[in-house]
Design a protein around this motif. Sequence first.
Motif, short mmCIF file in Angstrom:
data_model
loop_
_atom_site.label_atom_id
_atom_site.label_comp_id
_atom_site.label_asym_id
_atom_site.label_seq_id
_atom_site.Cartn_x
_atom_site.Cartn_y
_atom_site.Cartn_z
N UNK A 1 0.60 -1.09 0.19
CA UNK A 1 0.10 0.21 0.05
C UNK A 1 0.68 1.27 -0.11
N UNK A 2 0.25 2.52 -0.73
CA UNK A 2 1.45 3.66 -0.60
C UNK A 2 1.86 4.03 0.80
N UNK A 3 2.94 3.94 0.98
CA UNK A 3 3.85 4.79 2.03
C UNK A 3 3.70 3.84 2.95
N UNK A 4 3.56 2.88 3.13
CA UNK A 4 3.74 1.31 3.62
C UNK A 4 5.33 1.22 4.35
N UNK A 5 5.32 2.05 5.28
CA UNK A 5 6.92 1.89 6.60
C UNK A 5 7.67 0.59 6.32
N UNK B 1 -9.59 -0.70 -0.21
CA UNK B 1 -10.16 -2.20 0.50
C UNK B 1 -10.68 -2.99 -0.84
N UNK B 2 -10.89 -2.33 -1.85
CA UNK B 2 -11.95 -3.49 -2.79
C UNK B 2 -10.48 -4.48 -3.80
N UNK B 3 -9.36 -3.27 -3.75
CA UNK B 3 -8.27 -3.90 -4.50
C UNK B 3 -7.45 -4.90 -3.45
N UNK B 4 -7.37 -4.99 -1.92
CA UNK B 4 -6.96 -5.04 -1.19
C UNK B 4 -7.55 -6.97 -1.01
N UNK C 1 -10.98 -9.61 8.06
CA UNK C 1 -11.24 -9.37 6.00
C UNK C 1 -9.30 -8.73 5.52
N UNK C 2 -9.85 -9.30 4.39
CA UNK C 2 -8.49 -8.38 3.79
C UNK C 2 -8.64 -6.77 3.86
N UNK C 3 -7.61 -6.52 4.02
CA UNK C 3 -7.34 -4.51 4.43
C UNK C 3 -5.77 -3.97 4.02
N UNK D 1 -3.43 -7.59 5.16
CA UNK D 1 -1.99 -6.85 5.74
C UNK D 1 -1.33 -6.41 4.48
N UNK D 2 -0.32 -5.14 5.13
CA UNK D 2 0.66 -4.22 4.54
C UNK D 2 1.90 -4.56 5.27
#
Length: 96
Positions: A1-5, A33-36, A62-64, A43-44
């Motif tokens: 996901x964008x900017x995931x540390x 969330x739909x793409x997840x 759930x996917x997130x 989780x990322x």
Amino acid sequence: MPDCPNAPLIPERITEALQGWVVPVEWIEVNDADEARRQRMSGSPTLLLGGVDPFFVPDGAAASLSCRLYRHADGTTDGAPYATDLRRAPTASGPC
């Protein structure tokens, strides 16, 4: 996901786990969330080997787009699997 540390940890650990082997890797940035859900992201960052998440822990979540922690064999947690965990991870065709 964008900017995931934790996202920068994954390529480092994959490179370490492969120890010089050249393997095709597809990077997918998940933005909603739909793409997840479509990508089966728990989780990322999520790592799929042969389309399967070898570190998936069924907990009913759930996917997130949330951050994800990985539990290591020594009991510690971190934002990505260790290279040793990646080398032991099962795939659709067997262990790595």
